[in-house]
Design an enzyme around this catalytic site. Sequence first.
Site: not given
Length: 323
Positions: A79, A82
């Site tokens: 991700c 993230c």
Amino acid sequence: MQPRNMSMSGVVDLGAVKAAQEAKAKAEQARAEAARTGGGGAVGPSALVIDVDEAGFESEVLQRSTEVPVVIDFWAEWCEPCKQLGPLMERLAVEYNGRFLLAKIDVDANQMLMQQFGIQGIPAVFAVVAGQALPLFQGAAPEAQIRQTLDQLVQVAEERFGLTGLTVDPDAAAGGAAPEAEPVGPYDATLEAAARALDAGDLDGAVRAYRTVLAEDPGHPEAALGLAQAELLARVQDLDPQAVRRDAADRPADPAAQIAAADLDLVGGHVEDAFGRLVDTVRRTAGEDREAVRRRLLELFEVVGADDPRVAAARRALARALF
């Protein structure tokens, strides 16, 4: 850009006064027990950020939440948003000096926790206060709005549950040895300035800094990724999500409408939705419209990263749509 649940409505809806009183009493009892057994002493700054798995969730999150608000950062290695949010949350955990504890949970290794929290996309940030869970926000968010959310969280935790946080001793670092200085690369200062600008919501400044690096080193991977992320955030920061999604639903073959919605999908952590939307639009369009959609899809591939399996799958789908 307005992240979801940033209003902290989850805290306001946390329950009736009776539930709050019971949770507060439980928290006070836990603190008294910790004091009796010699626990609850000062911790070092490094102890304010912890990795948590399913086996340790009860002791490291639920039990700890009776003495300090625990903020949970659900993330994954693949991700890319993230990777932008994670370091910011870690820095804020240290800066808030024990007012909250940051627990990082890898969703790939802890699918059960992801399901229990009802997470649809990452990054997703929750809090647990005196054993009660509440959503904070999902997707990327500017630092100023994250700070506002954390300020509300610690205020509610103290006023409603009596949680004043942890005592932090800056000299309590493990081993007491100073960390070794990391080697400095030719662009480290510029990249650090770009990251600080991105954290502060200065997207124009971040874009300029990343472009400065790429002007000298066009293949620099960190600068290319940072630029793609900064440009994405700049595109969505002034959008009205409801209006954009309504427009996309009403005009499924309109390239601009679908491109804007795909940007919002990606910022919200819905990677496959973003890719699928643009691949479908490529199928529906031709000429310059199709080319504009294809270019945006390639830009979003840069944000997520070439090694992500979802990028590989979307590339194959794009090839089928084009040929």
